[in-house]
Motif scaffolding. Sequence first.
Motif, short mmCIF file in Angstrom:
data_model
loop_
_atom_site.label_atom_id
_atom_site.label_comp_id
_atom_site.label_asym_id
_atom_site.label_seq_id
_atom_site.Cartn_x
_atom_site.Cartn_y
_atom_site.Cartn_z
N ILE A 52 28.95 16.77 8.00
CA ILE A 52 27.73 16.37 7.31
C ILE A 52 26.96 15.37 8.16
CG2 ILE A 52 26.81 15.12 5.30
CD1 ILE A 52 29.19 16.32 3.70
N ASN A 53 27.66 14.40 8.69
CA ASN A 53 27.03 13.36 9.51
C ASN A 53 26.36 13.96 10.75
OD1 ASN A 53 26.38 10.63 10.11
ND2 ASN A 53 28.11 10.54 11.54
N ALA A 54 26.98 14.97 11.35
CA ALA A 54 26.46 15.56 12.59
C ALA A 54 25.29 16.51 12.36
CB ALA A 54 27.58 16.30 13.32
N THR A 55 25.06 16.93 11.13
CA THR A 55 24.01 17.90 10.82
C THR A 55 22.68 17.19 10.58
OG1 THR A 55 25.70 19.26 9.74
CG2 THR A 55 23.42 19.87 9.35
N LYS A 56 21.61 17.76 11.12
CA LYS A 56 20.29 17.14 10.98
C LYS A 56 19.76 17.30 9.55
CE LYS A 56 16.99 20.77 12.09
NZ LYS A 56 15.93 21.18 13.01
N MET A 57 18.77 16.52 9.22
CA MET A 57 18.09 16.62 7.93
C MET A 57 17.56 18.04 7.77
SD MET A 57 17.02 14.86 5.23
CE MET A 57 16.97 13.15 5.71
N GLY A 58 17.91 18.70 6.67
CA GLY A 58 17.46 20.06 6.43
C GLY A 58 18.25 21.10 7.19
N GLY A 59 19.32 20.69 7.86
CA GLY A 59 20.13 21.63 8.63
C GLY A 59 21.07 22.43 7.76
N ALA A 60 21.90 23.23 8.41
CA ALA A 60 22.82 24.11 7.70
C ALA A 60 24.26 23.76 8.05
CB ALA A 60 22.54 25.57 8.04
N GLU A 78 25.68 13.07 -0.66
CA GLU A 78 25.64 13.15 0.81
C GLU A 78 24.97 14.45 1.26
OE1 GLU A 78 29.31 11.54 2.85
OE2 GLU A 78 30.01 11.67 0.77
N LEU A 79 25.21 15.53 0.55
CA LEU A 79 24.58 16.81 0.86
C LEU A 79 23.10 16.79 0.45
CD1 LEU A 79 27.43 19.12 -0.45
CD2 LEU A 79 27.01 18.45 1.92
N PHE A 80 22.85 16.29 -0.74
CA PHE A 80 21.50 16.25 -1.29
C PHE A 80 20.59 15.36 -0.46
CE2 PHE A 80 18.43 14.08 -4.05
CZ PHE A 80 17.70 15.16 -4.50
N SER A 81 21.08 14.18 -0.05
CA SER A 81 20.22 13.22 0.65
C SER A 81 19.76 13.74 2.01
CB SER A 81 20.93 11.88 0.82
OG SER A 81 22.04 12.02 1.66
N LYS A 82 20.52 14.67 2.59
CA LYS A 82 20.12 15.25 3.88
C LYS A 82 19.47 16.62 3.70
CE LYS A 82 22.30 14.36 7.69
NZ LYS A 82 23.34 14.30 8.76
N ASN A 83 19.33 17.05 2.44
CA ASN A 83 18.73 18.36 2.15
C ASN A 83 19.44 19.47 2.93
OD1 ASN A 83 16.92 20.08 0.85
ND2 ASN A 83 15.46 20.00 2.54
N LEU A 84 20.77 19.43 2.93
CA LEU A 84 21.55 20.40 3.69
C LEU A 84 21.67 21.72 2.95
CD1 LEU A 84 24.50 18.27 5.11
CD2 LEU A 84 22.34 18.88 6.19
N HIS A 85 21.69 22.77 3.72
CA HIS A 85 21.96 24.11 3.21
C HIS A 85 23.43 24.39 3.50
CE1 HIS A 85 17.63 24.79 2.83
NE2 HIS A 85 17.56 24.10 3.96
N VAL A 86 24.23 24.49 2.45
CA VAL A 86 25.66 24.68 2.62
C VAL A 86 26.03 26.05 2.08
CG1 VAL A 86 27.95 23.79 2.03
CG2 VAL A 86 26.04 22.20 2.32
N HIS A 87 26.78 26.80 2.88
CA HIS A 87 27.24 28.09 2.39
C HIS A 87 28.62 28.39 2.95
CE1 HIS A 87 25.15 29.11 6.14
NE2 HIS A 87 25.95 30.13 6.24
N GLY A 88 29.37 29.14 2.18
CA GLY A 88 30.72 29.51 2.59
C GLY A 88 30.74 30.89 3.22
N ILE A 89 31.61 31.05 4.19
CA ILE A 89 31.80 32.33 4.83
C ILE A 89 33.27 32.70 4.68
CG2 ILE A 89 31.72 33.60 7.02
CD1 ILE A 89 29.50 31.61 7.89
N ARG A 90 33.53 33.69 3.86
CA ARG A 90 34.91 34.14 3.65
C ARG A 90 35.40 34.88 4.88
NH1 ARG A 90 34.54 37.76 -1.53
NH2 ARG A 90 34.69 39.10 0.26
N VAL A 91 36.67 34.80 5.11
CA VAL A 91 37.28 35.57 6.20
C VAL A 91 38.55 36.22 5.68
CG1 VAL A 91 36.35 34.13 8.05
CG2 VAL A 91 38.56 33.58 7.09
N GLY A 92 38.92 37.31 6.31
CA GLY A 92 40.21 37.89 6.00
C GLY A 92 40.20 39.22 5.28
N ASP A 93 39.12 39.58 4.58
CA ASP A 93 39.15 40.86 3.88
C ASP A 93 38.37 41.92 4.66
OD1 ASP A 93 36.31 40.94 2.91
OD2 ASP A 93 36.95 39.17 1.80
N ALA A 94 38.62 43.18 4.34
CA ALA A 94 38.03 44.30 5.07
C ALA A 94 36.50 44.31 4.98
CB ALA A 94 38.61 45.61 4.56
#
Length: 143
Positions: A52-60, A78-94
């Motif tokens: 979170i700290n390393a990501t720029k304002m409005g970053g992902a 902490e996520l809101f104040s930097k306007n971060l776009h957070v998303h999960g990427i699943r791994v492991g399934d076909a």
Amino acid sequence: MHALARQRSGADATINYRSQSNWDEQVLSITHRAGVDLVAETGGSGTFKRSINATKMGGALSLIGMVDMTPSAVSPFELFSKNLHVHGIRVGDAESLSTLAEFCGKHQVKPVIDRVFEFKRAVAAYDHLKSGQHFGKVVIRIT
């Protein structure tokens, strides 16, 4: 390793997170306190705050795999104040693998291959992976 990252991946700057525990501060120093556009977070709760700290304002911030499912002490603020776009990427399934393969083909993404092991040397491949001495993917060829 740093030279390999620059050569194979086109990185302008590199930081070894294993030897630099304050890698997020180094990111901010390199970017003149701006942060980076995207952090691919694979470490889980132990590195989430640094990401979170390393990501720029409005970053992902992409959470990949989430191997470490330990709850994190990150506040939603902490996520809101930097306007971060957070998303999960699943791994492991076909389905995820198929989507990834399609994306890589469409955008001509070519992974960096460290070493290729024949199937009969699969144990050696896992030992090499476990050692942490690889740069890129460790492949086991099945013929």
